[in-house]
Design an enzyme around this catalytic site. Sequence first.
Site, PDB file in Angstrom:
ATOM      1  CB  THR A 179      -6.934   4.244  -5.384  1.00 40.01           C
ATOM      2  OG1 THR A 179      -5.988   4.006  -4.366  1.00 40.01           O
ATOM      3  CG2 THR A 179      -6.745   5.631  -5.937  1.00 40.01           C
ATOM      4  N   GLY A 185      -3.930   0.774  -8.337  1.00 35.60           N
ATOM      5  CA  GLY A 185      -3.405  -0.580  -8.159  1.00 35.60           C
ATOM      6  C   GLY A 185      -2.172  -0.549  -7.281  1.00 35.60           C
ATOM      7  N   GLY A 211       2.041   5.566  -1.650  1.00 35.91           N
ATOM      8  CA  GLY A 211       2.087   4.877  -2.941  1.00 35.91           C
ATOM      9  C   GLY A 211       2.205   5.883  -4.078  1.00 35.91           C
TER      10      GLY A 211
HETATM   11  N1  ASP Z   1      -2.340   2.933  -5.844  1.00 35.64           N
HETATM   12  C1  ASP Z   1      -2.790   2.955  -4.484  1.00 35.64           C
HETATM   13  C2  ASP Z   1      -1.605   2.808  -3.587  1.00 35.64           C
HETATM   14  O1  ASP Z   1      -0.701   2.070  -3.900  1.00 35.64           O
HETATM   15  C3  ASP Z   1      -3.782   1.895  -4.173  1.00 35.64           C
HETATM   16  C4  ASP Z   1      -4.898   1.768  -5.181  1.00 35.64           C
HETATM   17  O2  ASP Z   1      -4.813   2.279  -6.285  1.00 35.64           O
HETATM   18  O3  ASP Z   1      -5.899   1.133  -4.873  1.00 35.64           O
HETATM   19  O4  ASP Z   1      -1.603   3.402  -2.536  1.00 35.64           O
END
Ligand code: ASP
Length: 293
Positions: free
Chosen positions: A154, A205, A184
């Site tokens: 992200t 994350g 998410g």
């Molecule tokens: N937090 C994002 C999600 O869970 C993914 C990411 O931060 O890379 O969709």
Amino acid sequence: MPLPVIVVHGGATKYREEHIPAIIHAVEHSAETGLKVLDKGGSAIAAAEAAIWALEETDLFTAGRGARPNRDGYVELNAMIMDGNKLESGAVIAVQDVVHPISLARYVLERTPNYQVAGLGAKKLYDEMIESGYRMESSPGETKNTPMGEGHDTVGCVVVDSHSRIASASSTSGWPGQLPGRVGDSPIIGAGVYANEVAAASCTGRGEQILRIVMGRMAVLYVEEGLGPKEASAKTMRLLKEKTSGEAGLILVDKKGNVGLGFDTPHMPVAVAYSGQDTYSSMTPEWPPSYRT
Ligand code: ASP
């Protein structure tokens, strides 16, 4: 610290070695794009949109042109932008056939009475946005599918402009191969993104773990309670570790422009740009950087 300031991240994850120079260049370019907006007197919100747009425009991250498909082979995008001083936000959730969901999130914030718009409704709103001339169409459907990291990455940013206005933002296609419709933390107020008149946080994350501790809100709360962003980030990461299986990170800024960050993954590419100073960037960032302390 001198205002304005912008901090961007390219995900808490692990990148393949060969992609690291491009990733670093992308986060630096994004932060500098946002800083240019700020240096011209633009608002924190305008800088946040510009910085995220620049990252979405690369095909390096699981966002925008780099978006990855879900389990059933199609892309759903999430993005959020929050105006800290107004305590207002705009988010789009599981929207399809859009290259720059961050602009649509800003449209939700500025042009609708609502904060969160999902799915088909978000796509309809996108068409209205283009028709109204708010933003130009960005070659729809031209997303690539090039995995750079080992999962997800992200993008996000936090900004304080020269009038001490604070903003926070994020953009993602979530986890590659995720359940269709899975959402998410990224477009969820207080989880992936939070800002008020005191501080702003943007998290990345494992969304499910970030949601469990309402990570962005907690980080900002710790600043409200008197911690500096560095200590507040460390405390947030301790909470994440105590209560969850982790695999996440955050960037944090207070209204004076002090920066904090934390992550428990191998990489979290970050760029920090203060007006009139060299841009700091690292795949394993520390702030303040040891060479500056
Ligand atoms: N937090 C994002 C999600 O869970 C993914 C990411 O931060 O890379 O969709």
